[in-house]
Design a protein around this motif. Structure first.
Motif, mmCIF file in Angstrom:
data_model
loop_
_atom_site.group_PDB
_atom_site.id
_atom_site.type_symbol
_atom_site.label_atom_id
_atom_site.label_comp_id
_atom_site.label_asym_id
_atom_site.label_seq_id
_atom_site.Cartn_x
_atom_site.Cartn_y
_atom_site.Cartn_z
ATOM 1 N N LEU A 31 -67.245 -65.226 -38.038
ATOM 2 C CA LEU A 31 -65.828 -65.246 -38.044
ATOM 3 C C LEU A 31 -65.055 -64.653 -36.965
ATOM 4 O O LEU A 31 -63.913 -65.108 -36.550
ATOM 5 C CB LEU A 31 -65.429 -64.379 -39.382
ATOM 6 C CG LEU A 31 -64.054 -63.985 -39.715
ATOM 7 C CD1 LEU A 31 -63.047 -65.272 -39.821
ATOM 8 C CD2 LEU A 31 -63.815 -63.047 -40.761
ATOM 9 N N GLY A 32 -65.698 -63.565 -36.124
ATOM 10 C CA GLY A 32 -65.155 -63.182 -35.051
ATOM 11 C C GLY A 32 -64.875 -64.200 -33.972
ATOM 12 O O GLY A 32 -63.916 -64.129 -33.182
ATOM 13 N N ARG A 33 -65.564 -65.416 -33.871
ATOM 14 C CA ARG A 33 -65.204 -66.274 -32.808
ATOM 15 C C ARG A 33 -63.912 -67.034 -33.375
ATOM 16 O O ARG A 33 -63.177 -67.697 -32.651
ATOM 17 C CB ARG A 33 -66.424 -67.293 -32.797
ATOM 18 C CG ARG A 33 -67.791 -66.731 -31.902
ATOM 19 C CD ARG A 33 -68.644 -67.528 -31.904
ATOM 20 N NE ARG A 33 -69.912 -67.116 -31.338
ATOM 21 C CZ ARG A 33 -70.163 -66.809 -30.237
ATOM 22 N NH1 ARG A 33 -69.136 -67.067 -29.214
ATOM 23 N NH2 ARG A 33 -71.359 -66.433 -29.716
ATOM 24 N N PHE A 34 -63.831 -67.298 -34.640
ATOM 25 C CA PHE A 34 -62.587 -68.057 -35.024
ATOM 26 C C PHE A 34 -61.400 -67.160 -34.846
ATOM 27 O O PHE A 34 -60.410 -67.599 -34.274
ATOM 28 C CB PHE A 34 -62.842 -68.201 -36.614
ATOM 29 C CG PHE A 34 -63.644 -69.413 -36.988
ATOM 30 C CD1 PHE A 34 -65.064 -69.360 -36.706
ATOM 31 C CD2 PHE A 34 -63.439 -70.384 -37.288
ATOM 32 C CE1 PHE A 34 -65.998 -70.354 -36.866
ATOM 33 C CE2 PHE A 34 -64.051 -71.666 -37.546
ATOM 34 C CZ PHE A 34 -65.410 -71.565 -37.402
ATOM 35 N N ARG A 35 -61.328 -65.775 -35.120
ATOM 36 C CA ARG A 35 -60.234 -64.880 -34.900
ATOM 37 C C ARG A 35 -60.051 -64.681 -33.308
ATOM 38 O O ARG A 35 -59.144 -64.860 -32.816
ATOM 39 C CB ARG A 35 -60.763 -63.633 -35.358
ATOM 40 C CG ARG A 35 -60.520 -63.518 -36.911
ATOM 41 C CD ARG A 35 -60.571 -61.887 -37.243
ATOM 42 N NE ARG A 35 -60.642 -61.595 -38.512
ATOM 43 C CZ ARG A 35 -61.782 -60.817 -39.385
ATOM 44 N NH1 ARG A 35 -62.260 -60.154 -38.515
ATOM 45 N NH2 ARG A 35 -61.445 -60.711 -40.497
ATOM 46 N N GLY A 36 -61.157 -64.905 -32.682
ATOM 47 C CA GLY A 36 -61.103 -64.583 -31.195
ATOM 48 C C GLY A 36 -60.533 -65.946 -30.600
ATOM 49 O O GLY A 36 -59.413 -65.678 -29.660
ATOM 50 N N CYS A 37 -60.767 -67.178 -30.981
ATOM 51 C CA CYS A 37 -59.962 -68.394 -30.783
ATOM 52 C C CYS A 37 -58.447 -68.338 -30.941
ATOM 53 O O CYS A 37 -57.778 -68.689 -29.903
ATOM 54 C CB CYS A 37 -60.762 -69.492 -31.320
ATOM 55 S SG CYS A 37 -59.961 -70.987 -30.875
ATOM 56 N N LEU A 38 -58.183 -68.038 -32.217
ATOM 57 C CA LEU A 38 -56.531 -68.006 -32.364
ATOM 58 C C LEU A 38 -56.010 -66.975 -31.772
ATOM 59 O O LEU A 38 -54.810 -66.920 -31.299
ATOM 60 C CB LEU A 38 -56.498 -67.790 -33.925
ATOM 61 C CG LEU A 38 -57.168 -69.155 -34.721
ATOM 62 C CD1 LEU A 38 -56.787 -69.074 -36.093
ATOM 63 C CD2 LEU A 38 -56.875 -70.502 -34.211
ATOM 64 N N ALA A 39 -56.615 -65.656 -31.563
ATOM 65 C CA ALA A 39 -55.930 -64.701 -30.821
ATOM 66 C C ALA A 39 -55.838 -65.021 -29.474
ATOM 67 O O ALA A 39 -54.933 -64.647 -28.755
ATOM 68 C CB ALA A 39 -56.772 -63.301 -31.269
ATOM 69 N N GLY A 40 -56.744 -65.453 -28.935
ATOM 70 C CA GLY A 40 -56.903 -65.814 -27.281
ATOM 71 C C GLY A 40 -55.788 -66.837 -27.172
ATOM 72 O O GLY A 40 -55.023 -66.760 -26.009
ATOM 73 N N ALA A 41 -55.526 -67.829 -28.211
ATOM 74 C CA ALA A 41 -54.584 -68.863 -27.791
ATOM 75 C C ALA A 41 -53.227 -68.365 -27.992
ATOM 76 O O ALA A 41 -52.203 -68.667 -26.991
ATOM 77 C CB ALA A 41 -54.848 -70.060 -28.720
ATOM 78 N N LEU A 42 -53.105 -67.518 -28.750
ATOM 79 C CA LEU A 42 -51.761 -66.783 -28.976
ATOM 80 C C LEU A 42 -51.296 -65.784 -27.833
ATOM 81 O O LEU A 42 -50.449 -65.815 -27.359
ATOM 82 C CB LEU A 42 -51.617 -65.639 -30.332
ATOM 83 C CG LEU A 42 -50.295 -65.138 -30.698
ATOM 84 C CD1 LEU A 42 -49.288 -66.203 -31.019
ATOM 85 C CD2 LEU A 42 -50.557 -64.099 -31.817
ATOM 86 N N LEU A 43 -52.262 -64.964 -27.370
ATOM 87 C CA LEU A 43 -52.081 -64.155 -26.111
ATOM 88 C C LEU A 43 -51.623 -64.946 -24.931
ATOM 89 O O LEU A 43 -50.803 -64.743 -24.227
ATOM 90 C CB LEU A 43 -53.465 -63.416 -25.671
ATOM 91 C CG LEU A 43 -53.887 -62.232 -26.636
ATOM 92 C CD1 LEU A 43 -55.297 -61.644 -25.957
ATOM 93 C CD2 LEU A 43 -52.623 -61.222 -26.592
ATOM 94 N N GLY A 44 -52.584 -66.114 -24.713
ATOM 95 C CA GLY A 44 -52.270 -66.991 -23.581
ATOM 96 C C GLY A 44 -50.714 -67.606 -23.374
ATOM 97 O O GLY A 44 -50.069 -67.642 -22.706
#
Ligand code: R7I
Ligand code: MG
Ligand code: MG
Ligand code: MG
Length: 353
Positions: free
Chosen positions: A6-19
């Protein structure tokens, strides 16, 4: 085998939002000075020793743009339909645009949304095909929103197929939709985790040499005056760049670009992710590799929200949520939505495996 956590899914969406949110503050600037960027990022940290509660009103909220608006519409469609449904996704894109037209959409794509909103539209791919006198858009709009495809489909052939179809709802030129395929493949590989730079690139090159070998891709590239297999060639250039200990920004911009065409931004995002696996002498050491990736993308200028959102999605999938700084995330508009979407997506992904 156990799939990604799950941490990778959260990381992906959060990383996209930050960018998207951090990048948007600099979008369209031809030059971004690193000291100014670092000062801006420093301003997102809580005041030292102030005992400021998290999420306090003092903190500035950075609005997200079309990249996130459509990325979330794509995710909600996939979640609701338990997979790709072109009519549902097209309707959600168009409704999202209608609800908030001022998120910074591309100049031409808004005509696609207006046509999709008409009850007379029966083929949802037709408005995209009519763009640019029938040649279709090669903008990066298909790629900027595509990460969710790799979070729903675990099979690489499905990733390619549905990344392409999702992009074709607005971008019918192969230089547009192949950029989306490349970005989705990068997120797919990043989700698998530990993987060397070399094998990451080798796999992307071998997929893209196949993707770009069809008649349509060859003729679109030739019509625009490019050499054959333009994405694959840029991936090979990335490989050359990574063999050098440093590459001047001017060379990165000349060879890979920082523009709104998918060809001038998707390879740049992938290069940024791979380059920032290692320390950068210009970027302070206290930034982790995911932060470094976003800083580096924004420092290139140009289409900063989109390049940083694509690289952020890849880096977030690779490093996981541990590298998402809470202060940065909490500065982003509607950041709480990431958690909910990631949990639902993870559930769907596990069901499908
Ligand atoms: O690709 P798209 O959704 O735009 C995404 C960008 C991202 O940076 C977002 O953050 C947002 O700011 O916009 O929208 P399109 O309008 O399809 O494409 C973007 C632009 O690319 C167009 O407005 C054109 O300037 C250019 N473009 C083309 N120009 C000439 N000929 C795209 N395709 C063509 C073309 O075929
Ligand atoms: Mg944008
Ligand atoms: Mg814009
Ligand atoms: Mg942009």
């Amino acid at each position: 085998a156990a799939g990604p956590g799950l941490g990778r899914f959260r990381g992906c969406l959060a990383g996209a939002l930050l960018g998207d949110c951090l990048g948007a503050a600099f979008e369209g600037r031809s030059v971004v000075k690193l000291p100014e960027l670092l000062r801006f990022l420093g301003g997102l940290e809580p005041a030292p020793g102030a005992g400021e509660p998290l999420g306090s009103a003092r903190r500035e909220t950075l609005p997200y743009t079309d990249d996130t608006a459509l990325g979330r519409a794509l995710l909600r469609s996939l979640l609701n339909r338990h997979g790709f449904d072109e009519a549902d996704m097209a309707r959600r894109f168009a409704e999202e645009y209608k609800k908030e037209p001022n998120r910074g959409y591309g100049m031409a794509v808004v005509n696609v949304f207006k046509k999709l909103l008409s009850p007379k539209c029966s083929d949802v791919f037709e408005p995209a095909r009519a763009q640019f006198n029938g040649k279709g858009s090669y903008g990066n709009g298909g790629a900027m929103r595509v990460a969710g495809i790799a979070l729903v489909y675990s099979d690489v052939q499905d990733v390619k197929k549905f990344a392409k179809l999702s992009a074709e709802l607005t971008h019918s030129n192969s230089l547009g939709y192949n950029g989306a395929v490349l970005q989705a493949l990068a997120v797919h590989l990043a989700l698998q985790g530990e993987l060397s730079k070399e094998s990451f690139l080798e796999q992307l090159i071998s997929h893209m040499e196949d993707v770009e070998a069809d008649e349509r891709s060859l003729s679109d590239a030739r019509a625009l005056g490019f050499e054959d297999l333009p994405f694959s060639r840029r991936l090979k250039k990335i490989k050359e760049f990574l063999e050098l200990s440093s590459v001047p920004k001017a060379d990165v911009l000349f060879e890979l670009g920082n523009g709104i065409a998918a060809l001038r931004s998707v390879p740049t995002a992938i290069y940024s992710f791979l380059r920032c696996m290692e320390a950068d002498p210009d970027i302070p050491d206290h930034y982790n590799p995911l932060q470094r990736t976003i800083v580096y993308c924004i420092s290139l200028g140009g289409d900063t929200d989109t390049i940083a959102t694509m690289a952020g999605a890849i880096a977030g999938a690779y490093y996981g949520e541990e590298q998402i700084p809470p202060s940065w995330e909490q500065s982003c508009e509607a950041f709480q939505e990431t958690e909910k979407l990631a949990s639902s997506l993870y559930e769907l992904y596990c069901q499908r495996i």
